[in-house]
Design a protein around this motif. Structure first.
Motif, PDB file in Angstrom:
ATOM      1  N   GLY A 242      14.584 -11.152 -13.588  1.00 41.10           N
ATOM      2  CA  GLY A 242      13.389 -11.218 -12.767  1.00 41.10           C
ATOM      3  C   GLY A 242      12.959  -9.835 -12.308  1.00 41.10           C
ATOM      4  N   THR A 243      11.674  -9.642 -12.230  1.00 42.01           N
ATOM      5  CA  THR A 243      11.133  -8.384 -11.727  1.00 42.01           C
ATOM      6  C   THR A 243      10.102  -8.693 -10.666  1.00 42.01           C
ATOM      7  N   ILE A 244       9.793  -7.693  -9.854  1.00 40.17           N
ATOM      8  CA  ILE A 244       8.841  -7.911  -8.767  1.00 40.17           C
ATOM      9  C   ILE A 244       7.471  -8.324  -9.305  1.00 40.17           C
ATOM     10  N   LYS A 245       7.099  -7.814 -10.471  1.00 40.80           N
ATOM     11  CA  LYS A 245       5.794  -8.161 -11.037  1.00 40.80           C
ATOM     12  C   LYS A 245       5.727  -9.616 -11.475  1.00 40.80           C
ATOM     13  N   LYS A 246       6.892 -10.210 -11.772  1.00 41.48           N
ATOM     14  CA  LYS A 246       6.940 -11.613 -12.174  1.00 41.48           C
ATOM     15  C   LYS A 246       7.194 -12.547 -10.996  1.00 41.48           C
ATOM     16  N   GLU A 247       7.683 -11.998  -9.889  1.00 41.21           N
ATOM     17  CA  GLU A 247       8.107 -12.833  -8.776  1.00 41.21           C
ATOM     18  C   GLU A 247       7.201 -12.769  -7.557  1.00 41.21           C
ATOM     19  N   VAL A 248       6.527 -11.612  -7.360  1.00 36.46           N
ATOM     20  CA  VAL A 248       5.872 -11.363  -6.073  1.00 36.46           C
ATOM     21  C   VAL A 248       4.414 -10.959  -6.260  1.00 36.46           C
ATOM     22  N   PHE A 249       3.534 -11.604  -5.496  1.00 33.63           N
ATOM     23  CA  PHE A 249       2.153 -11.140  -5.406  1.00 33.63           C
ATOM     24  C   PHE A 249       2.117 -10.050  -4.342  1.00 33.63           C
ATOM     25  N   LEU A 250       1.798  -8.842  -4.759  1.00 31.88           N
ATOM     26  CA  LEU A 250       1.848  -7.685  -3.876  1.00 31.88           C
ATOM     27  C   LEU A 250       0.540  -7.455  -3.135  1.00 31.88           C
ATOM     28  N   GLY A 251      -0.520  -8.129  -3.566  1.00 28.38           N
ATOM     29  CA  GLY A 251      -1.820  -7.959  -2.947  1.00 28.38           C
ATOM     30  C   GLY A 251      -2.753  -7.166  -3.842  1.00 28.38           C
ATOM     31  N   ARG A 252      -4.040  -7.265  -3.576  1.00 25.05           N
ATOM     32  CA  ARG A 252      -5.006  -6.439  -4.293  1.00 25.05           C
ATOM     33  C   ARG A 252      -4.743  -4.976  -3.980  1.00 25.05           C
TER      34      ARG A 252
ATOM     35  N   SER B 283      -2.524  -0.380   1.676  1.00 23.88           N
ATOM     36  CA  SER B 283      -2.446  -0.368   3.145  1.00 23.88           C
ATOM     37  C   SER B 283      -1.014  -0.639   3.612  1.00 23.88           C
ATOM     38  N   LYS B 284      -0.340  -1.559   2.932  1.00 22.40           N
ATOM     39  CA  LYS B 284       1.062  -1.841   3.277  1.00 22.40           C
ATOM     40  C   LYS B 284       1.950  -0.639   2.950  1.00 22.40           C
ATOM     41  N   LEU B 285       1.693   0.007   1.812  1.00 23.87           N
ATOM     42  CA  LEU B 285       2.465   1.194   1.455  1.00 23.87           C
ATOM     43  C   LEU B 285       2.199   2.345   2.425  1.00 23.87           C
ATOM     44  N   GLU B 286       0.961   2.449   2.879  1.00 26.53           N
ATOM     45  CA  GLU B 286       0.635   3.472   3.878  1.00 26.53           C
ATOM     46  C   GLU B 286       1.440   3.243   5.159  1.00 26.53           C
ATOM     47  N   TYR B 287       1.524   1.983   5.580  1.00 27.34           N
ATOM     48  CA  TYR B 287       2.306   1.648   6.767  1.00 27.34           C
ATOM     49  C   TYR B 287       3.777   1.994   6.551  1.00 27.34           C
ATOM     50  N   LEU B 288       4.298   1.684   5.363  1.00 28.32           N
ATOM     51  CA  LEU B 288       5.686   1.999   5.038  1.00 28.32           C
ATOM     52  C   LEU B 288       5.927   3.506   5.070  1.00 28.32           C
ATOM     53  N   ALA B 289       5.011   4.277   4.480  1.00 27.57           N
ATOM     54  CA  ALA B 289       5.159   5.730   4.441  1.00 27.57           C
ATOM     55  C   ALA B 289       5.177   6.330   5.841  1.00 27.57           C
ATOM     56  N   LYS B 290       4.353   5.786   6.743  1.00 28.57           N
ATOM     57  CA  LYS B 290       4.313   6.283   8.121  1.00 28.57           C
ATOM     58  C   LYS B 290       5.555   5.861   8.902  1.00 28.57           C
ATOM     59  N   MET B 291       6.089   4.700   8.573  1.00 30.69           N
ATOM     60  CA  MET B 291       7.280   4.205   9.254  1.00 30.69           C
ATOM     61  C   MET B 291       8.532   4.978   8.836  1.00 30.69           C
ATOM     62  N   ALA B 292       8.607   5.337   7.544  1.00 34.61           N
ATOM     63  CA  ALA B 292       9.809   5.959   6.983  1.00 34.61           C
ATOM     64  C   ALA B 292       9.890   7.442   7.335  1.00 34.61           C
ATOM     65  N   GLN B 293      11.077   7.976   7.195  1.00 33.45           N
ATOM     66  CA  GLN B 293      11.277   9.406   7.384  1.00 33.45           C
ATOM     67  C   GLN B 293      10.469  10.168   6.336  1.00 33.45           C
ATOM     68  N   GLU B 294       9.923  11.275   6.738  1.00 35.45           N
ATOM     69  CA  GLU B 294       8.919  11.967   5.929  1.00 35.45           C
ATOM     70  C   GLU B 294       9.491  12.522   4.628  1.00 35.45           C
ATOM     71  N   GLU B 295       8.763  12.309   3.560  1.00 34.35           N
ATOM     72  CA  GLU B 295       9.042  12.928   2.266  1.00 34.35           C
ATOM     73  C   GLU B 295       7.802  12.746   1.386  1.00 34.35           C
ATOM     74  N   PRO B 296       7.693  13.488   0.289  1.00 38.86           N
ATOM     75  CA  PRO B 296       6.495  13.346  -0.562  1.00 38.86           C
ATOM     76  C   PRO B 296       6.489  11.999  -1.274  1.00 38.86           C
TER      77      PRO B 296
END
Length: 278
Positions: free
Chosen positions: A2-12, A18-31
């Protein structure tokens, strides 16, 4: 598998970003992307990291489910600025025509939304059992078949701006001597890479080392495979080169690479199109 592309709808695209932006701001800084694509694809590195981490956790059977089975979660392996585990939570789809799960969002392990649904923090992904596998050993010789590497990867050298094989040969010789000196002073410059051949099922840790060609940004990384035979000393076999962007994203799956790698990717950007793992 199983892979995330087959199991999970990640959103448009916009919603997922927007969710990844939230994750990036939440996590410790890195590129989390490359400079030249920052506008059109601001989370390319983070997206690949998250999706391949999910796939590895699926493979290891480390996805955790709520008691009512309506929610699942994974440990992203990232930490907040206050060293809390960051968890991705998924909800079960109510429509059989859709993917089984959808991404709800990212939460740290102390948040109410997480604690109301799960009683423990899920495990992180593992890629190795012996820590020596991910550490470069300067006592081990590097076996470098330059001609083979050049002939098999001339397209990658050309994309990096080098087309003359004799010139590439000379640059490779110089780069290897330079990287040996750097590695003898900073073994963390050799970044571990989890190699998984989906056709044969082979899994192992390889090392990625940047190739410094004189007077130019680093565009390629050399892949080292640790070879062990009975009754002889182990050695590193240099087997191929990868574009530095591929190398960085592969390395980021296991650990945050050494700051020298951050400097390297800040000097270059990815070209057009989707970067894929080699």
């Amino acid at each position: 598998m199983g892979t995330i592309k087959k199991e999970v709808f990640l959103g448009r695209r916009d919603a997922y970003n927007s969710k990844l932006e939230y994750l990036a701001k939440m996590a410790q800084e890195e590129p989390w992307t490359f400079k030249s694509i920052a506008q059109e694809d601001p989370y390319r590195i983070l997206r690949n990291y998250f999706q391949f981490t999910y796939d590895r956790l699926y493979e290891e059977k480390k996805i955790m489910f709520s008691d009512d089975q309506d929610f699942s979660c994974i440990n992203t392996g990232l930490l907040t600025k206050y060293d809390r585990d960051i968890i991705a939570i998924f909800s079960r789809s109510q429509d059989d025509k859709l993917l089984p799960w959808r991404l709800v969002g990212f939460y740290h392990d102390g948040e109410k939304y997480f604690k109301e649904r799960f009683s423990a923090t899920p495990e992180m992904a593992d890629y190795f059992t012996d820590v020596s596998e991910i550490i470069y050993d300067k006592k081990i010789q590097i076996d470098l078949n330059i001609e083979h590497i050049i002939d098999d990867n001339i397209g990658r050298f050309q994309q990096a701006g080098y087309g003359d094989k004799q010139l590439i040969h000379a640059l490779m010789r110089a780069a290897i001597e330079q990287i040996k000196k750097k590695l003898s002073r900073n073994f963390k410059l050799a970044a571990p890479f989890y190699y998984h051949n989906t056709e044969t099922g082979e899994r192992k840790i390889q090392l990625l080392i940047p190739l410094y060609f004189p007077g130019a940004p680093v565009r390629l990384a050399l892949v080292l495979d640790k070879v062990k035979y009975p009754q002889r000393e182990p050695y590193y076999m240099a087997i191929t080169v990868l574009p530095i962007e591929w190398a960085y994203m592969n390395a980021r799956l296991i650990v945050k690479p050494d700051p020298e790698w951050t400097k390297i990717i800040e000097e270059i950007g990815a070209g057009g199109g989707e970067i894929e793992f080699a």
